[in-house]
Structure formats: structure tokens, C-alpha cells
Design a protein around this motif. Structure first.
Motif, PDB file in Angstrom:
ATOM      1  N   ALA A  72       0.990  -1.411  -0.046  1.00 14.44           N
ATOM      2  CA  ALA A  72      -0.062   0.285   0.156  1.00 14.44           C
ATOM      3  C   ALA A  72       1.113   1.279  -0.016  1.00 14.44           C
ATOM      4  CB  ALA A  72      -1.043   0.103   1.110  1.00 14.44           C
ATOM      5  N   PHE A  73       2.376   1.508   0.588  1.00 16.12           N
ATOM      6  CA  PHE A  73       3.008   2.741   0.597  1.00 16.12           C
ATOM      7  C   PHE A  73       3.637   2.920  -0.974  1.00 16.12           C
ATOM      8  CE2 PHE A  73       3.163   4.531   4.925  1.00 16.12           C
ATOM      9  CZ  PHE A  73       2.468   3.519   5.759  1.00 16.12           C
ATOM     10  N   LYS A  74       3.600   2.165  -1.265  1.00 18.96           N
ATOM     11  CA  LYS A  74       4.440   2.424  -2.645  1.00 18.96           C
ATOM     12  C   LYS A  74       2.409   3.435  -3.789  1.00 18.96           C
ATOM     13  CE  LYS A  74       1.972  -1.531  -5.578  1.00 18.96           C
ATOM     14  NZ  LYS A  74       1.834  -2.409  -5.915  1.00 18.96           N
ATOM     15  N   TYR A  75       1.974   3.043  -3.127  1.00 24.30           N
ATOM     16  CA  TYR A  75       1.316   4.517  -3.192  1.00 24.30           C
ATOM     17  C   TYR A  75       1.189   5.860  -2.284  1.00 24.30           C
ATOM     18  CZ  TYR A  75      -1.712   0.802  -5.510  1.00 24.30           C
ATOM     19  OH  TYR A  75      -1.437  -0.639  -6.349  1.00 24.30           O
ATOM     20  N   TYR A  76       2.035   6.095  -1.750  1.00 27.74           N
ATOM     21  CA  TYR A  76       2.179   7.207  -0.789  1.00 27.74           C
ATOM     22  C   TYR A  76       3.043   8.572  -1.685  1.00 27.74           C
ATOM     23  CZ  TYR A  76       3.584  10.175   2.648  1.00 27.74           C
ATOM     24  OH  TYR A  76       3.974  11.530   3.866  1.00 27.74           O
ATOM     25  N   GLY A  77       1.701   9.978  -1.731  1.00 30.59           N
ATOM     26  CA  GLY A  77       3.000  10.939  -2.400  1.00 30.59           C
ATOM     27  C   GLY A  77       1.860  10.446  -3.412  1.00 30.59           C
ATOM     28  N   GLN A  78       1.505   9.742  -4.254  1.00 30.57           N
ATOM     29  CA  GLN A  78       0.938   9.854  -5.768  1.00 30.57           C
ATOM     30  C   GLN A  78       0.013  10.846  -5.937  1.00 30.57           C
ATOM     31  OE1 GLN A  78       0.186   5.491  -7.416  1.00 30.57           O
ATOM     32  NE2 GLN A  78      -1.944   6.973  -8.164  1.00 30.57           N
ATOM     33  N   ASP A  79       0.237  11.077  -6.517  1.00 28.25           N
ATOM     34  CA  ASP A  79      -0.610  12.336  -7.166  1.00 28.25           C
ATOM     35  C   ASP A  79      -2.063  12.208  -7.252  1.00 28.25           C
ATOM     36  OD1 ASP A  79       0.933  14.061  -7.693  1.00 28.25           O
ATOM     37  OD2 ASP A  79       0.792  14.404 -10.325  1.00 28.25           O
ATOM     38  N   ASP A  80      -2.568  13.260  -6.367  1.00 31.84           N
ATOM     39  CA  ASP A  80      -4.496  12.998  -6.414  1.00 31.84           C
ATOM     40  C   ASP A  80      -4.718  11.484  -5.769  1.00 31.84           C
ATOM     41  OD1 ASP A  80      -6.663  13.978  -6.942  1.00 31.84           O
ATOM     42  OD2 ASP A  80      -7.331  12.791  -8.289  1.00 31.84           O
ATOM     43  N   LEU A  81      -3.979  10.959  -4.856  1.00 30.23           N
ATOM     44  CA  LEU A  81      -4.676   9.960  -4.182  1.00 30.23           C
ATOM     45  C   LEU A  81      -4.846  10.688  -2.565  1.00 30.23           C
ATOM     46  CD1 LEU A  81      -4.956   6.758  -3.738  1.00 30.23           C
ATOM     47  CD2 LEU A  81      -2.784   6.685  -2.949  1.00 30.23           C
ATOM     48  N   VAL A  82      -5.548  10.234  -2.424  1.00 25.71           N
ATOM     49  CA  VAL A  82      -5.351  10.969  -1.014  1.00 25.71           C
ATOM     50  C   VAL A  82      -5.103   9.272   0.176  1.00 25.71           C
ATOM     51  CG1 VAL A  82      -7.190  11.752   0.992  1.00 25.71           C
ATOM     52  CG2 VAL A  82      -7.469  12.375  -0.859  1.00 25.71           C
ATOM     53  N   PHE A  83      -4.377   9.586   0.309  1.00 23.90           N
ATOM     54  CA  PHE A  83      -3.925   8.747   1.543  1.00 23.90           C
ATOM     55  C   PHE A  83      -4.155   8.568   2.931  1.00 23.90           C
ATOM     56  CE2 PHE A  83      -0.232   6.041   3.182  1.00 23.90           C
ATOM     57  CZ  PHE A  83      -0.611   4.928   2.600  1.00 23.90           C
ATOM     58  N   LEU A  84      -5.037   7.479   3.432  1.00 24.85           N
ATOM     59  CA  LEU A  84      -5.659   7.439   4.132  1.00 24.85           C
ATOM     60  C   LEU A  84      -5.191   6.283   5.420  1.00 24.85           C
ATOM     61  CD1 LEU A  84      -9.436   8.596   4.217  1.00 24.85           C
ATOM     62  CD2 LEU A  84      -7.011   9.737   4.467  1.00 24.85           C
ATOM     63  N   GLY A  85      -3.654   5.792   4.669  1.00 20.69           N
ATOM     64  CA  GLY A  85      -2.701   4.730   4.951  1.00 20.69           C
ATOM     65  C   GLY A  85      -2.114   4.171   6.384  1.00 20.69           C
ATOM     66  N   SER A  89     -19.157 -12.437   8.558  1.00 24.11           N
ATOM     67  CA  SER A  89     -19.628 -11.719   7.399  1.00 24.11           C
ATOM     68  C   SER A  89     -18.951  -9.979   7.440  1.00 24.11           C
ATOM     69  CB  SER A  89     -21.186 -12.278   7.037  1.00 24.11           C
ATOM     70  OG  SER A  89     -21.661 -11.390   7.345  1.00 24.11           O
ATOM     71  N   THR A  90     -18.849  -9.778   8.546  1.00 20.50           N
ATOM     72  CA  THR A  90     -18.311  -8.448   8.894  1.00 20.50           C
ATOM     73  C   THR A  90     -16.647  -7.855   7.805  1.00 20.50           C
ATOM     74  OG1 THR A  90     -17.716  -8.226  10.601  1.00 20.50           O
ATOM     75  CG2 THR A  90     -20.040  -7.563   9.904  1.00 20.50           C
ATOM     76  N   PHE A  91     -15.893  -6.824   7.762  1.00 16.86           N
ATOM     77  CA  PHE A  91     -14.596  -6.818   7.577  1.00 16.86           C
ATOM     78  C   PHE A  91     -15.280  -4.806   7.483  1.00 16.86           C
ATOM     79  CE2 PHE A  91     -17.116  -6.514   3.454  1.00 16.86           C
ATOM     80  CZ  PHE A  91     -16.590  -5.064   2.869  1.00 16.86           C
ATOM     81  N   PHE A  92     -13.954  -4.440   7.678  1.00 15.15           N
ATOM     82  CA  PHE A  92     -13.434  -3.357   7.784  1.00 15.15           C
ATOM     83  C   PHE A  92     -12.100  -2.821   7.637  1.00 15.15           C
ATOM     84  CE2 PHE A  92     -10.513  -4.736  11.584  1.00 15.15           C
ATOM     85  CZ  PHE A  92      -9.459  -4.754  11.727  1.00 15.15           C
ATOM     86  N   PHE A  93     -12.246  -1.665   7.684  1.00 10.66           N
ATOM     87  CA  PHE A  93     -11.089  -0.547   7.041  1.00 10.66           C
ATOM     88  C   PHE A  93     -10.613  -0.148   7.982  1.00 10.66           C
ATOM     89  CE2 PHE A  93     -12.887  -2.515   2.969  1.00 10.66           C
ATOM     90  CZ  PHE A  93     -11.614  -2.196   2.356  1.00 10.66           C
ATOM     91  N   ARG A  94      -9.447   0.065   8.029  1.00 13.60           N
ATOM     92  CA  ARG A  94      -8.432   0.741   8.740  1.00 13.60           C
ATOM     93  C   ARG A  94      -8.255   2.783   7.826  1.00 13.60           C
ATOM     94  NH1 ARG A  94      -2.273   0.587  10.974  1.00 13.60           N
ATOM     95  NH2 ARG A  94      -2.499   2.419   8.806  1.00 13.60           N
ATOM     96  N   GLY A  95      -8.054   3.634   8.503  1.00 16.48           N
ATOM     97  CA  GLY A  95      -8.295   5.226   7.678  1.00 16.48           C
ATOM     98  C   GLY A  95      -7.172   5.707   9.254  1.00 16.48           C
ATOM     99  N   THR A  96      -6.258   6.663   8.537  1.00 15.40           N
ATOM    100  CA  THR A  96      -5.944   8.004   9.846  1.00 15.40           C
ATOM    101  C   THR A  96      -6.521   8.879   9.378  1.00 15.40           C
ATOM    102  OG1 THR A  96      -4.009   8.376  10.734  1.00 15.40           O
ATOM    103  CG2 THR A  96      -3.953   7.711   8.277  1.00 15.40           C
ATOM    104  N   TYR A  97      -6.057  10.122  10.814  1.00 19.14           N
ATOM    105  CA  TYR A  97      -6.599  11.463  10.658  1.00 19.14           C
ATOM    106  C   TYR A  97      -5.443  12.357  10.577  1.00 19.14           C
ATOM    107  CZ  TYR A  97      -8.272   9.610  15.006  1.00 19.14           C
ATOM    108  OH  TYR A  97      -9.012   9.160  15.676  1.00 19.14           O
ATOM    109  N   ALA A  98      -4.122  11.502  11.281  1.00 26.36           N
ATOM    110  CA  ALA A  98      -3.211  11.726  11.616  1.00 26.36           C
ATOM    111  C   ALA A  98      -2.136  12.784  10.382  1.00 26.36           C
ATOM    112  CB  ALA A  98      -2.201  10.959  11.747  1.00 26.36           C
ATOM    113  N   ALA A  99      -2.587  12.171   9.146  1.00 28.69           N
ATOM    114  CA  ALA A  99      -1.049  12.087   8.046  1.00 28.69           C
ATOM    115  C   ALA A  99      -2.142  13.629   6.938  1.00 28.69           C
ATOM    116  CB  ALA A  99      -1.327  10.970   7.560  1.00 28.69           C
ATOM    117  N   VAL A 100      -3.097  13.932   7.117  1.00 31.48           N
ATOM    118  CA  VAL A 100      -3.616  14.286   5.995  1.00 31.48           C
ATOM    119  C   VAL A 100      -4.256  15.948   6.739  1.00 31.48           C
ATOM    120  CG1 VAL A 100      -3.956  13.181   4.180  1.00 31.48           C
ATOM    121  CG2 VAL A 100      -5.274  13.484   5.860  1.00 31.48           C
TER     122      VAL A 100
END
Lengths: 478, 478
Positions: free
Chosen positions: A24-37, B443-454
Motif C-alpha cells: 500500500a505504501f508504494k502509493y504514498y505521495g501519488q498525485d491526487d490520491l488521498v492516502f489515509l493508510g 461476514s463483516t470486514f473493516f477498513f483502517r483509516g487515519t486522520y493523522a497524516a492529512v
């Protein structure tokens, strides 16, 4: 042709899987991607807006070497660091103080790679460089990368005790190789390997060698011996770990008739030509892992080293670093890239020439003290490199060797150690540096001293005391 | 009463012998002793005469929290470092850039210990603190200190994947403990241990828990759960490793009706009382090892963490550090001791209050975005601490769950991941954080997001895109 050495890796290293998060981190800094990873704090809130460091400025090539301080020359190298990048060789604080760049910051690696090219010209294209946090860590990571518990490593029969402890805790077997006053003996190495019985102990995977200014013996391997050892490594398929913190402290042969301060400053070309060939410089197969360090050339507390090896092996180190140290401190990387960038490759070589001068002055002074204070039963051979000198004593010359000391040279060594300590001088008994499985039956023992840590006046006082302690112990006056 | 926990140590750690060289180093610096024992370069020649760092100045307790920059307040905290010590809380460069002080520089440890005392009041006297180079390294060293290959560790069933990789490479067995939206479930932990069959797998030696703002679930353990878990640790004799980089990002419950910037700044007492109780704060037996870090409160690239535990255990860590990392960078230790010393304990608490404010603003903004953009099939529970939020989806609600996706929620998760990525928003699939031996059939799954980085604007754009991707994938409009 670079060899594939994956068969020499440890199970731990082979088993290290790429993390899905990295994909996933290979996408970090990519134009017009909001990276919430990733849990990366915003650099806006790192509480360092600006850091300014004042350092001495080149040239350092006067008679006093690096002892010429800024206050004396009136010049300083001023490193100004900001969150944003100003100079192209600087690592901006917003990046160095953030996560990422496990292998090291690009600007710093760029300098270190050019430096490596200038000094060693590695003869195969697939070499690379990563940062470490010093050679102790590099060695620990090397053992974890190559050795399973029970694996065998070749070591110089006397070697740095901390390096032994690192390996011992990982349940590694030691195969010590005999040395003489010029270091590890290639013929002894070959004999050991030729007669190896792999049904008793696994065949050695690597040789650990402090090749220049060896700790503790102060010996340095000649170009000829290095070439012989390298050929043996290729023939028997093991890796050479050259641990070279003292590489640039190559003072050359001691000359009784010349004062170090009067030796003319060499040109850069003369300096580079005077250096002993590293194993890296003859490594056509990519089987050398070179451990370099700032500890002895800049300062130990920088906790910065670098590893040079073939790319495929370094990739395994980086995977290990990702889940252990991550990388060297961002302050360290910014401050050192900033200083070296401002000095430039030439300025740094000036520094190394000045440093060598400083150590030459101390080595020569030490040798004169030994000539003055040691009784004739003490042997010494002025080191051509490094921080350490040795004084060698034949315990059999002690009048009470057979009686009071049961013909055990270690007991005499211990007596000298305590007598000198009482007299106010501490040198380290050589037997403390014996590798596990050491085999030796000589009646001689030695002490390791250093001229690095004290000034000339202290050296004089200390060695006078040490000489006196030996004389008293052996009951001689000269 | 503090317990002797040596029976829980790894063979590697038990086998680590004190180096004979250390016995000599105790004489270093002794009056009238000439110490020729150690290869320490003279600090006179470290090429840093002076380092000056500019940082924001307290208070950071305005409406904007730490976002109040020096340029806005007109004030800076200026840290001036020299080779010699000037301020009593500073670590002089001659010392921090030298070898030694593996456990950490005294001035820095002094600050960190007082801070620990203020925050956690450890209830037994034999606790201490050493520095590390961050929690990844602290965790690696913890595993090497306690676990032999094949040993078992307890982990939250979803946990930081890099922590898993660290342990996996050391051939450790994983025993995942079930969680709910409030984190690890004490009853599930006890059930697991009660029914443990030690003839199949060794009984767990330690529990690894990211207790506050858990990575990846964002959950935080309540005081009650912590007490229950601690009692279980005492009953079943294991060590709790509390990995707490997010501890100070405790925003409290989300309140829909209040703007974070309007929340009054608490007094220090109110702030301290609002913090969840750490395992350390209830540790009467000395069986908690707390891993703290500068990474989330100052900056990740500092590579500075600290470990709090009983002295006897820390001594084993120091022996390991001596032969691995040595210690944290001297630049780091001097710069951070200098900054914290100038801020003082009160100024640092101001910083932490300001930091929490910053994260509260972002957590609240994120929650409002989720309310705005997520379709009704998405569940979310605003985190009370940390950097991470989760969005939870029931794959069974997908019209093609049984047909296109073979009733496999992970396949739906993967489809959402790629659809969102294509739409320009990256969030991490929760299944990437599953512990080895994970057992689950929901049957549930989840995604992790962060509000730290942006920043807030990016958060809004990203979550709008993510919501749209889910709607498209599930064929819903709301």
C-alpha cells in the motif's frame, strides 16, 4: 560475476515476508490520491523549526591535523537545517524526522556511495549501501541475517569481546583462526577449512575480521594476505564480514627518525594510494559485507554506520531493519548529511588526512614512551593502523612462573593487571579477547592499550607507571 | 511485592554474560588513574562545537492547540548545546557523542522518570526507565529478552502487522485473543488460558497489547478491562507488554454538538485525571513492561523511545543493547533533553494538551465526514483515542456476496479496496492486520483509516471518494 548467496541466509532471514502494508505504501505521495493508510503524524507539528550546527571548516591539513579548531582558523562550517530542503545535499527535517527511508535518506546515501566509490571502487556493479546505527548493530543484524543457532563463524583468535558476546547470545559456534603479529594467517585459515568435518560442526558461513588496526592486537592485514583470504572465501563459499571502524587511521610504518608533525601533508591522490586495499575493493563475487562507521572518524554517539554489500543481501538487512531499528535517527542523518555535504568529498578527505595525522602523532609518542619505560623483556611492534597498541610479555621470564604462578601465563597476566591498576594505569589483558574455542599454549601474554582516549601527557604518565609495574612484578630494573 | 520473573526469560537473555571489559570500565574516570583501556576517541575532535535548535514555546493551550507556531506567538524555545554542560538539564555534546551510557543519558532519564511518575505513579519502588530507539526496537528487544523459538505470545486478534512480523521472524507462536469494539475481551483471555494445553504449545509468556487507540481497530481498553486483564496476568504468571505510542492522544468521547475548538482547555490536574489508567499504574508485582515513544508526540524520526519496567528486567535489556543498538543517538538525546528541559514538566504537559486538541479536531472532523459520506450499511464508532478510525461493513449486504464473491467477506473487502484506490482514496483492509492463527467467521470486514497524516480538506475529499466507492460496489445510493 556476482554470486547468489541466498543459500547462506538464516532461516529467520529467509522467512521474512514482505509486509502487505508495504504494497500500500508504494502509493504514498501519488498525485491526487488521498492516502489515509499510514499513521504518520504531520510534520507541521514536529517541534523543531530550525537546527543550526557549528563545525570546523576544511582544510584540516596543517601540521596539527584536525587539532586546528574553528577558534584557531577563525572559520566554521555552519549547517542550517529547516523543515523544507534548502541545499540539495541537505535532508530536510520534515523528512528525516518522519517515518520512512529505512535504508537511509537519499542525500546521505548519495554521499556515502560516492565516498565508497572513491575509496574502494567495488569491482562489480550490483553493490549498494544502506545506513545502520553503528557497527555493533550492523554485526548483530549480520548474524541474524546469516546464522541459525548452531551455525559456525570464523573469527580471529583474539577479537573484540563485544562482537563475541553478540554472537554467543545467538548460539553461534566459533572457529578461531590463528594469527601472528600481522594478523590472521591465510594458510592457517585454509588448513582449518580443508580439514573441516561437517558432521561435527556445520561448515562456516562467514568470516568476521577487523582487518585494519585489529582490536585487540593492533595488527593490520597486508594487501597480499587479504587477496589470499578473499580467494579462500571464494573457494570455500563463505562471506567475509569486514568490520572496519579503524580503516582511515592508517598511520603507516613508525619511523624513529621523523617527527609526525614534520611529515608533509599528502595530496589526495597520495593519501588514497597509501590506503590498504579493502576486501570490498577486490570483491568480484559480491561475497564481502563491509561495515563502516562514523564512530572513530566523527563521533561514536552519532550512532551512524553504513553497510556496503551486494543489493540482494542488503535487501534482507532492510527487511530486518524495518522490524527492528527502523533506521538511524533523523537528527543524525540530517546533521551528518549537512556537514558532509558542506565539506564535500574533498573536504571530508581533508578531514581524514587530518585525523590520520592526529593518530600518527599519538602512535609515535606512545612508541617513544614504550622505548623509554618498558623493560627489555617487553616486546612491542608499533601498529601501522588503528587505536590500539600491544605490549607482549613472556611469562616464562618471571622468576616465580613455575612456583607462584603454576606455569600459567594468565595468572602472571592477572598479577600485572592488578599491579598496574594499583599503580594508576589500566591496560586490558589480552586473554579477555580470546575467542571461545581458543587454542594456544604459548607462555606469552599481552596487554591492549590505546592512545586514542587520552592526551600525550597522560600517555606518558600512564606508560611510565605500567613499565614500573612490570619491572616490579618481574623483579627487573631494565 | 515485586516478583522475580527470571523464569520467563529467554535462553538468549539468560545466557548473556557480563563482559569482562565492563569490569574494567568501572574504573573509567577515576581520579589519578590513566585509563588506556577503551577505544574512545577524544571529544576535542568531534566536529560539532555548538548546536542550536529552535522550537515552539509553551503554552500550547490556545484554541488551535499545537498548531500555534512560533511565528504566530513570536516566541521560540531555543536549545543551545555545547561540548561542555551549561544548563543542568542539558546533555553536553562531549558526553552524548561519546561511547557509554547504554541505558540513556542521566539528564534525559531524569526527565522521563519524573514524567512517568507524574503520569503513572508506578505502585512499586523497584521500577526504572531506560531509553530505546523507538517501540519497534523495544518490541524486538522484548521478544529477544523473553522468547525462545517456539514460545507463545498472546496478541490482540487484530494487531499492528509490523509487530507480528518482528515476532514471526523469531519463530514465536501466536495466540490471538478475541476483541470487540472496546478492544481485547478479558473473559475471552481467561477462557483461552484456562483451557490451555501446554502439551500442544508452551504456555504464553507475555501479552502484547496496544491498549490505547489500538492499531488497527482504534479501540481503547477501559480502566475496568485493564484491571481484569492485569489480575489475569498475575493469576496465570505472564508479562504484559503495553505498547503505548498513542497514549496521549486521548480525545475522549465524540460529542456531536460541540466543536472541538470550543472545548475549554483543561487544567493540568483535569488533564491528568482524564487519562485512562495504564497497566503500569496498577502494576504491584512488576510484571508490566511499558513501551513509550516520542514518535507520535514529538516526531517519529527522533528514534527515541523509553521502556519502564522493574530494574531486574531492564538490566537484561541493557545487556542486550550493549551488543546490539548500544543506545539512542547522542544528537537525539541532547536535542530532546534540551527541549524538554527548557519546556519543563509543565511545558511538556501543555504540549500534550495541545496535541490532544489537534487530534480531537481531526477526529471530530473525520466523524462528521463519515456521517456525511458513508452509506447506511457502513458502521463506525468514533475512536476515543489514537490516530485510527475504522469503517465496518457487512459483506452479506452485498447483492452479489454469494454469487460473485463466493460468500467470502475478504473478497468483498478486496473489491472495495481496489475500487476506492481507483477513485483516489487509500484505506487499509482490516484483514491485513489479522494475527496468525486468527479464528473468525463473521461476514463483516473493516477498513483502517487515519486522520493523522492529512489536513482537513484532504480528509473531506478522501472520505467522499471512499463513500462513493462503497456505494458503487454495493449498488446503493444511501
Amino acid at each position: 560475476m556476482v554470486k547468489d548467496l541466498h543459500h547462506l541466509l538464516s532461516e529467520e532471514s529467509k522467512g521474512r515476508k514482505p509486509s502487505p502494508l508495504k504494497s500500500a505504501f508504494k502509493y504514498y505521495g501519488q498525485d491526487d490520491l488521498v492516502f489515509l493508510g499510514g499513521g504518520l503524524p504531520m510534520s507541521d507539528y514536529f517541534p523543531w523549526e530550525k537546527i543550526v550546527a557549528y563545525s570546523p571548516a576544511p582544510p584540516f591539513t596543517g601540521a596539527a591535523g584536525i587539532a586546528e579548531k574553528p577558534s584557531e582558523t577563525g572559520k566554521s562550517t555552519v549547517t542550517e537545517l529547516y523543515k523544507e530542503q534548502v541545499e540539495k545535499f541537505d535532508v530536510p527535517l520534515a523528512r528525516s524526522l518522519q517515518y520512512g527511508y529505512t535504508a537511509g535518506q537519499p542525500e546521505l546515501l548519495d554521499f556515502l556511495k560516492k565516498h565508497t566509490e572513491i575509496i574502494h571502487h567495488p569491482p562489480y556493479p550490483e553493490w549498494d549501501t544502506i545506513v545502520s546505527i553503528g557497527n555493533t548493530e550492523s554485526w548483530d543484524s549480520t548474524l541474524r541475517t546469516f546464522c541459525n543457532p548452531g551455525d559456525t563463524i570464523l573469527v580471529e583468535e583474539y577479537t573484540f569481546s563485544s562482537a563475541i558476546e553478540t554472537a554467543r547470545a545467538l548460539s553461534v559456534n566459533f572457529a578461531p583462526v590463528h594469527m601472528d603479529d600481522k594478523g590472521l594467517i591465510p594458510e592457517e585459515l585454509e588448513k582449518l577449512l580443508k580439514n573441516w568435518d561437517s558432521s561435527v560442526k556445520p561448515f562456516p558461513k562467514l568470516l568476521y575480521s577487523i582487518s585494519t588496526g585489529q582490536n585487540p592486537t593492533g595488527s593490520s592485514l597486508s594487501n597480499e594476505r587479504r587477496k589470499q583470504i578473499y580467494d579462500i572465501a571464494c573457494k570455500y563459499d563463505f562471506v567475509i564480514i569486514e568490520d572496519e571502524p579503524y580503516y582511515f587511521l592508517q598511520m603507516g610504518e613508525y619511523n624513529k627518525n621523523v617527527e609526525a608533525k614534520d611529515i608533509p601533508t599528502p595530496t589526495h591522490e597520495e593519501f588514497l594510494n597509501s590506503l590498504v586495499k579493502s576486501f570490498l575493493s577486490m570483491d568480484v563475487e559480491g561475497r564481502v559485507v563491509r561495515l563502516d562507521s562514523c564512530s572513530k572518524v566523527l563521533a561514536p554517539g552519532t550512532r551512524l554506520g553504513w553497510i556496503v554489500a551486494q543489493k540482494d543481501l542488503l535487501e534482507r538487512y532492510v527487511r530486518l531493519h524495518e522490524v527492528s531499528i527502523q533506521t538511524s535517527s533523523g537528527f543524525t542523518q540530517s546533521l551528518i548529511a549537512g556537514l558532509l555535504g558542506r565539506w564535500g568529498q574533498d573536504g571530508y578527505i581533508d578531514w581524514l588526512i587530518g585525523l590520520r595525522k592526529e593518530y600518527t602523532i599519538k602512535r609515535d609518542f606512545t612508541t617513544r614512551c614504550l622505548e623509554k619505560y618498558m623493560p627489555s623483556l617487553v616486546k612491542y611492534d608499533p601498529p601501522v593502523a588503528g587505536m590500539f597498541f600491544t605490549v607482549i610479555i613472556d611469562a616464562a621470564k618471571h622468576p616465580e612462573f613455575a612456583t607462584k604462578y603454576d606455569s600459567d601465563p594468565i595468572k602472571v597476566e592477572d598479577a600485572v593487571y592488578h599491579r598496574a591498576l594499583k599503580a594508576g594505569c589500566l591496560m586490558i589483558p589480552g586473554s579477555w579477547f580470546r575467542s571461545p574455542n581458543f587454542e594456544g599454549s604459548s607462555s606469552t601474554f599481552f596487554f591492549r592499550g590505546t592512545y586514542a582516549a587520552v592526551d600525550l601527557k597522560q600517555l606518558d604518565i600512564g606508560l611510565e607507571r605500567f613499565g614500573k609495574a612490570i619491572k616490579e612484578e618481574f623483579g627487573v630494573t631494565n
